[in-house]
Design a protein around this motif. Structure first.
Motif, short mmCIF file in Angstrom:
data_model
loop_
_atom_site.label_atom_id
_atom_site.label_comp_id
_atom_site.label_asym_id
_atom_site.label_seq_id
_atom_site.Cartn_x
_atom_site.Cartn_y
_atom_site.Cartn_z
N SER A 16 0.69 -1.20 0.01
CA SER A 16 -0.10 -0.12 0.11
C SER A 16 0.63 1.19 -0.05
CB SER A 16 -0.83 0.16 1.07
OG SER A 16 -1.40 -1.24 1.32
N PHE A 17 2.14 0.97 0.14
CA PHE A 17 2.95 2.30 0.08
C PHE A 17 3.07 2.74 -1.22
CE2 PHE A 17 4.36 -0.11 4.07
CZ PHE A 17 3.47 0.37 4.89
N ALA A 18 3.53 4.25 -1.24
CA ALA A 18 3.91 4.78 -2.32
C ALA A 18 4.79 6.12 -1.98
CB ALA A 18 2.64 5.26 -3.15
N GLN A 43 10.54 6.31 -0.71
CA GLN A 43 9.50 5.78 -1.58
C GLN A 43 8.35 5.15 -0.95
OE1 GLN A 43 12.40 4.47 -0.82
NE2 GLN A 43 12.81 2.19 -1.50
N PHE A 44 8.38 4.95 0.24
CA PHE A 44 7.23 4.44 0.94
C PHE A 44 6.63 5.39 1.85
CE2 PHE A 44 9.78 0.15 0.69
CZ PHE A 44 9.06 -0.09 -0.48
N SER A 45 6.89 6.64 1.55
CA SER A 45 6.44 7.82 2.63
C SER A 45 4.93 8.16 2.81
CB SER A 45 7.21 9.10 2.23
OG SER A 45 6.62 9.39 0.91
N ILE A 46 4.18 7.81 1.58
CA ILE A 46 2.67 7.93 1.65
C ILE A 46 1.96 6.53 1.46
CG2 ILE A 46 2.78 10.20 0.96
CD1 ILE A 46 1.87 9.20 -1.74
N MET A 47 0.81 6.47 1.92
CA MET A 47 -0.19 5.46 1.76
C MET A 47 -0.70 5.96 0.03
SD MET A 47 -0.04 3.81 4.35
CE MET A 47 -1.76 2.52 4.02
N ARG A 48 -0.64 4.59 -0.86
CA ARG A 48 -1.08 5.14 -2.03
C ARG A 48 -2.41 5.60 -2.39
NH1 ARG A 48 -1.46 -0.62 -5.22
NH2 ARG A 48 -2.42 -1.91 -3.28
N SER A 49 -2.74 6.78 -3.01
CA SER A 49 -3.85 7.42 -3.52
C SER A 49 -4.51 6.86 -4.89
CB SER A 49 -3.86 8.79 -3.18
OG SER A 49 -2.89 9.31 -4.37
N THR A 50 -3.74 5.95 -5.35
CA THR A 50 -4.06 5.55 -6.59
C THR A 50 -3.20 4.17 -7.12
OG1 THR A 50 -3.99 5.91 -9.23
CG2 THR A 50 -2.28 7.05 -7.96
N LEU A 51 -4.10 3.31 -7.92
CA LEU A 51 -3.10 1.92 -7.84
C LEU A 51 -2.48 2.08 -9.45
CD1 LEU A 51 -6.21 -0.39 -7.19
CD2 LEU A 51 -4.38 0.46 -5.63
N ILE A 52 -2.58 3.43 -10.07
CA ILE A 52 -2.01 3.40 -11.53
C ILE A 52 -0.63 3.20 -11.50
CG2 ILE A 52 -1.82 4.66 -13.53
CD1 ILE A 52 -4.51 6.10 -12.76
N PRO A 53 0.35 3.89 -10.75
CA PRO A 53 1.70 3.65 -10.61
C PRO A 53 2.13 2.24 -10.55
CG PRO A 53 1.12 5.91 -9.25
CD PRO A 53 -0.18 4.82 -9.64
N ASP A 54 1.65 1.75 -9.60
CA ASP A 54 1.90 0.24 -9.02
C ASP A 54 1.65 -0.71 -10.54
OD1 ASP A 54 3.22 0.42 -6.56
OD2 ASP A 54 1.33 0.19 -5.81
N LEU A 55 0.43 -0.77 -11.12
CA LEU A 55 0.32 -1.37 -12.30
C LEU A 55 1.31 -1.03 -13.53
CD1 LEU A 55 -3.63 -1.39 -11.67
CD2 LEU A 55 -2.28 -3.29 -12.45
N LEU A 56 1.38 0.34 -13.51
CA LEU A 56 2.33 0.49 -14.80
C LEU A 56 3.63 -0.16 -14.56
CD1 LEU A 56 1.41 4.43 -15.65
CD2 LEU A 56 0.87 2.17 -16.86
N ARG A 57 4.29 -0.07 -12.94
CA ARG A 57 5.56 -0.88 -12.77
C ARG A 57 5.27 -2.22 -12.95
NH1 ARG A 57 6.66 3.40 -9.14
NH2 ARG A 57 5.03 2.66 -7.62
N ASN A 58 4.32 -2.65 -12.77
CA ASN A 58 3.98 -4.31 -12.93
C ASN A 58 4.18 -4.60 -14.34
OD1 ASN A 58 1.40 -4.52 -10.25
ND2 ASN A 58 3.69 -4.45 -10.10
#
Ligand code: ZN
Lengths: 800, 338
Positions: free
Chosen positions: A512-514, A543-558
């Motif tokens: 959940s971090f972003a 790079q883990f300083s916030i709780m993610r507010s969107t799932l988009i970046p993680d999916l693009l990284r995946n």
């Protein structure tokens, strides 16, 4: 079982309104199936006395009657029945009465006026006898309402008696149960009569040869009885309970059957050879003629009531023709016996003879109630036909059947019902059921179960009776299902996931971090909801300083990662929460469904061309997800300006007026930041807005429309800026009830189409739910569509 | 004889082109050209022909024989061509069918769903709660003493402002008990957070399932029964559990749960580090102080609770030894779970 409410009220003091009474009875375990009010249909029908009968002047078969109906002048009525004679009492339907659908009016019959109708039993719905008019045997004042006189102003309550409760097959048993229900007493009629000096046993003797099949047999005798119609009160009750009066002897056995629920039989004493009744099994191939003219060939499992020579009755099922009562009968033997239920059931089944008698014996009668029943029968026979009752009962009871004694614990009762009944309360209920009690400890009783309750065999059976007294609806409900369960969310999430998987998507799972860098990379503006950040006080790294507010970046990284593993065409989704700060110590955790389609939408196939993937593929995925979770009907798409989509290649998704997500083709420069060189389409949906709308129970079957649909194609040239949805709405609005469906099936732009326009073709389904559409009608609608499109949007029909 | 030869030729001219298969053609070849054919027969009888006609007759026989042979050859190539083109255009059932896509649920979520379904079948309700929690629900209401190390920022993530990321799904139990009277029979599932370096057996973000049952007359036997029912369904009928005394602030007595090693059945192996047992989670009877905190009468009601890690269960079920595999999202892994 049919219960006359009037009769019941004679036994139990209650004035309860009928509907309330029936509701209570049902809740007490005697389910009321139907309540009939037989007198309701018989308004304006009165007792009339025929004063004179003359031949109709113009018709041979009609009589001209003058009938006294208690009014100043007798009525003049024409009657066609052969049995109308002077001085009889008859039911008269006066003008205004209704017999079924037939309304009685003043009529002219062959030139003579008639002011009513003399009725047959079938016309009154009492029986199917239509051989002649009904002649009323008892004495009534002319003009008395017929329904009152016949005891038909009553409520007949039809209850379902479960097979374990034979005691409820008679009025006394029902009264006992109702008394428990109402916490009152019931009072059966008093049984008193004089006996003559002659002893019964000197006139008749009884021999039981098979005590297993017949544990008890009682006989009484009345000498010098007159066979005649039974009195009105008895006939009324028989009629009310659905039985036809015959004569006082048969009627009495039927009456006592209704009253006590115990079958009786009456024999003509003169026909019993050697004055001896033998209860024996039949000889093999022994023949017997029954009351219904049916000859049986018997065998050794059938129990017979016989004299020394011949069978008199098939025990507990039906009497024989030879020994039956007729008008000349003088001396009567009354039989009251207890037969083994299994044997009666077997014989009744074998010969297909389901009688009132066998029905009861096979459920189990009370072997210890016979004396009361037979005395009641003797009393009523004498009352209705005179004669003398011989002294004493011939009572053959070789092996006494004794009441069961069962232990009952109050604590056990309370623990099963989660109740808090006291020992006194329990005892009172038991005594109301006529279960006698002996207290053995503070907590327990010895309960004596009367033999009329063969269903009570264990402690738990008694507890069931107490539960009924306590009231099933007074038992507290320990309810806990569906208070908390997240079934709705679970269902929607699973439907959506399973659907995407069947479209070829793989689910991913990211932490959940972003970091805020991701949001900058996506060019998400500062006033966007995704900038309401949830910041960690003690993160594990920048790079883990916030709780993610969107799932988009993680999916693009995946996606980038898997491209680096040489996967070219694939689809991923994640369904998880995002985290938003909403205020001081206030946070939101909505669930998002975000997916990416990398490369080609369709898997590679040797048969087909490649490179056809477009915005409409990702839109199709989104639409199918919404359809799967039943909310497509409120969804609309509008051109999106999200910063990470290619220009004119994306849509924002609206649920009514609320923006709940987007879908489209990602910008190359954004993708490059995630080391992606392929084309990527994405969708991003806030599921927390969708989940509350899902209701699996909203699916209701609709009858298939039986009128055939009519299909028409329309091809138009439309200015390019007019959206297809606008055109479809415009078409639909011409007749929303008839135009069921509009499907775009062709789009063309190019040389043949004038500049700034496109050619669109739709398939329209016309269907009416109420009639078959004619071509003419559909033509008219089609013309209306054409003119509407032209008028409102300058859309022209394409000229071929 | 001449007529006979002509007749044979006519017949061959008719029958050979209309023949449909290699097999039939071979039969015709034997019929017309074989050792026992009528032509061979005629050839052997050529001696009966008047001498002056013999050469002419011999030549005719040869011509006819050649023509028939040629007809057969022609027909053979026609048939061959037909077969070739049928092969090319016709059905090759070994060619790939339309590739309809099949994706896969993530293994962690597959197991999560399976766990939910098992508990739902056992009559539990599923409760979800917020991941961002207050200290009260995550610690205080669960009877966690102020000195307990779990409260340290070295163990628990705190947000700027004082809230925290739940370290367990137990806060949901408090929220449910605050709102509803017994009987309570729930599982709470979801993401939890603990400050942990990412390594083969730890992730700072993980998933938990916790069961809670509170009613009159709930005993430790009910706890063991519920747990055994669950482990037998998720692993196998042979699996069973044992309890080791432990300390948790919100249960009393508290225990750690081990299950019989699913790999060696208790014999001892690498997976269980030769102990024969696998550690699964924590359990215990709900501490009366927790019941009192939510307004239940601890004399009237008793309850049990147990918590299990979903990652742990997934790893055991699928034989994954490194927890990080569950967050790599590598299609080479994900596609194994179709
Ligand atoms: Zn092991």
């Amino acid at each position: 079982m049919k219960i006359s409410y009037n009769w019941l009220k004679e036994l139990v003091p209650t004035q309860m309104e009928i509907n309330e009474f029936c509701a209570k009875l049902t809740m007490f375990g005697l389910e009321v199936e139907e309540v009939i009010q037989p007198g309701k249909e018989l308004e304006h029908i009165v007792i009339g006395k025929v004063i004179s009968v003359e031949q109709h002047p113009n018709a041979d078969k009609l009589s001209l009657c003058r009938v006294d109906v208690g009014e100043e002048e007798p009525l003049s009525i024409i009657c066609g029945a052969p049995n109308v004679v002077k001085d009889i009492l008859v039911p008269v339907a006066k003008i205004g009465a209704k017999l079924g659908d037939f309304k009685i009016k003043k009529v002219m019959l062959r030139g003579v006026e008639s002011f009513g109708m003399i009725c047959s039993e079938s016309e009154l719905g009492i029986s199917d006898d239509h051989s002649g008019i009904m002649i009323i045997g008892q004495n009534f004042e002319p003009g008395a309402p017929f329904a009152d006189a016949m005891g038909m102003n009553d409520h007949i309550i039809e209850v379902e008696v479960t097979p374990n409760r034979p005691d409820l097959l008679g009025m006394i048993g029902v009264a006992r149960e109702v008394a428990v229900m109402l916490d009152t007493d019931y009072t059966p009629s008093e049984i008193t009569f004089e006996e003559s000096d002659v002893k019964t046993e000197s006139e008749i003797s009884v021999i039981i040869e098979d005590a297993e099949k017949c544990p008890r047999y009682c006989a009484r005798m009345i000498k010098g009885i007159t066979v005649q119609p039974s009195p009105a009160w008895m006939q009324r009750k028989l009629i009310a309970s659905g039985l036809r009066p015959i004569n006082n002897i048969v009627d009495t056995t039927n009456y006592v059957l209704l009253e006590y629920g115990h079958p009786l039989h009456a024999f003509d004493y003169a026909k019993i050879k050697d004055n001896t009744i033998v209860v024996r099994t039949a000889k093999d191939k022994e023949k017997m003629m029954l009351l219904d003219d049916n000859e049986l060939t018997l065998h050794s499992d059938n129990l017979l009531i016989a004299d020394k020579k011949h069978p008199l009755a098939l025990a507990g099922i039906m009497g024989g023709l030879d020994s039956s009562i007729n008008d000349t009968t003088k001396d009567v033997v009354i039989e009251c016996a207890y037969f083994d239920p299994r044997n009666i059931r077997a014989s009744a089944l074998e010969y297909g003879l389901q009688t009132e008698s066998s029905y009861r014996f096979e459920r189990g009668m009370d072997p210890n109630g016979l004396v009361e029943v037979i005395d009641r029968a003797a009393q009523l026979m004498q009352l209705t036909g005179g004669g003398e009752i011989l002294s004493g009962i011939v009572d053959c009871y070789p092996y006494q059947i004794t009441p069961k004694i069962l232990p009952l614990r109050v604590s056990r009762t309370n623990s099963i019902l989660n109740a808090n009944m006291s020992a006194d309360e329990v005892e009172k209920y038991l005594n109301n059921f006529e279960f006698s009690t002996k207290k053995t400890t503070q907590d327990s009783f010895e309960v004596t179960i009367p033999t009329f309750r063969p269903d009570i065999e264990r402690e738990i059976d008694i507890i069931e009776e107490l539960a009924r007294c306590y009231g099933y609806n007074n038992v507290e409900s320990h309810f806990w299902i569906n208070r908390i369960d997240n079934k709705q969310k679970r269902t929607v999430v699973r439907l959506a996931k399973n659907h995407l998987i069947s479209l070829g998507f793989f689910e991913v799972n990211n932490m959940s971090f972003a970091s805020t860098d991701d949001l900058d990379t996506l060019k998400i503006p500062n006033d966007d909801y995704r900038r309401n950040l949830v910041e960690l006080a003690n993160p594990m790294g920048e790079q883990f300083s916030i709780m993610r507010s969107t799932l988009i970046p993680d999916l693009l990284r995946n996606a980038g990662l898997n491209l680096s593993y040489k996967f070219e065409n694939f689809k991923l989704f994640e369904l998880n929460r995002i985290y938003l700060k909403e205020g001081e110590d206030a946070y939101a955790e909505p669930t998002y469904l975000t997916g990416v389609i990398v490369g080609e939408f369709e898997p590679f196939y040797w048969k087909e061309k490649r490179g056809v993937t477009s915005f409409y593929d990702v839109k199709g995925v989104v639409e199918s997800v919404f359809s799967k979770v039943h909310c497509m009907k409120n969804i609309t798409f509008k051109l999106s300006h999200q910063p990470y989509y290619k220009k004119d290649s994306a849509a924002d998704i609206f649920l009514e007026d609320k923006k709940i997500g987007s879908c489209g083709i990602m910008k190359d420069e954004i993708l490059h930041s995630f080391d992606i060189e392929a084309s990527v389409m994405m969708f991003d949906i806030n599921m927390s807005n969708i989940i509350p709308l899902y209701n699996e129970k909203e699916i209701h079957f609709e009858e298939i429309v039986k009128y055939p649909p009519v299909l028409r194609d329309i091809a138009v040239i439309a200015p390019s800026q007019i959206e297809v949805e606008t055109i479809e709405q415009s078409i639909k609005s011409v007749d929303p009830n008839i135009i069921q469906d509009i499907q775009l099936f062709d789009l063309y732009t190019g040389k043949q189409v004038k500049q700034g326009c496109r050619s669109l073709a739709f398939n329209i389904t016309f269907q009416s739910k109420t009639s078959t559409l004619t071509d003419k009608y559909v033509d008219k609608l089609f013309d209306n569509i054409v003119s509407k499109l032209s008028r409102e949007h300058q859309i022209e029909l394409r000229q071929e | 004889m001449k007529e006979q030869i002509q007749e044979i030729l006519e017949e061959a001219r008719n029958s050979i082109p209309s023949c449909g298969s290699d097999k039939d053609l071979e039969e015709l070849r034997i019929k017309y050209l074989g050792k026992k054919s009528s032509l061979s027969d005629l050839l052997s009888k050529i001696g009966t022909v008047p001498k002056e006609e013999r050469p002419q007759m011999g030549a005719l026989l040869n011509t006819v024989k050649n023509e028939i042979a040629q007809l057969i050859e022609q027909k053979k190539s026609v048939l061959q061509e037909k077969e070739d083109s049928a092969r090319a255009q016709g059905l090759d059932v070994t060619m790939p069918g339309r590739p309809l896509p099949i994706g896969a649920k993530h293994p962690l979520y597959q197991i999560w769903e399976e766990i939910e379904d098992i508990f739902i079948n056992l009559g539990f309700e599923v409760a979800e709660g917020p991941e961002i929690e207050s200290e009260y629900y995550n610690f205080d209401a669960l009877n966690t003493p102020s000195w307990h190390p779990a409260r340290n920022p070295q163990d628990t993530f705190y947000l700027k402002g004082g809230m925290l990321l739940r370290t367990q799904t137990s806060p949901m139990q408090i929220r449910v008990m605050e709102k509803f009277k017994p009987p309570i029979k729930i599982i709470s599932t979801g993401r939890c957070y603990r400050v942990d370096k990412v390594d083969p057996s730890h992730l700072p973000v993980f998933h938990q399932v916790e069961a809670l049952m509170v009613d009159e007359g709930i005993t430790m036997s009910d706890l063991k029964g519920a747990l055994d029912s669950f482990v037998k369904r998720i692993f196998s009928a042979d699996t069973h559990s044992r309890f080791r005394p432990h300390f948790f602030p919100f249960t009393e007595p508290s225990a750690e749960i081990d299950i019989l090693c699913i790999s060696c059945n208790g014999e001892g192996c690498k997976l269980c580090k030769n102990s024969g047992w696998l550690e699964m989670g924590g359990a215990g009877m709900v501490d009366p102080a927790v019941l009192e905190e939510v307004g239940y009468d601890p004399e009237k009601y008793t309850g049990y609770a147990f918590g299990l890690g979903i990652e742990r269960i997934a790893m055991l079920r699928y034989g994954i030894s490194d927890i990080r595999k569950l967050i790599t999202n590598d299609l080479r892994i994900l596609s194994q779970f179709q």
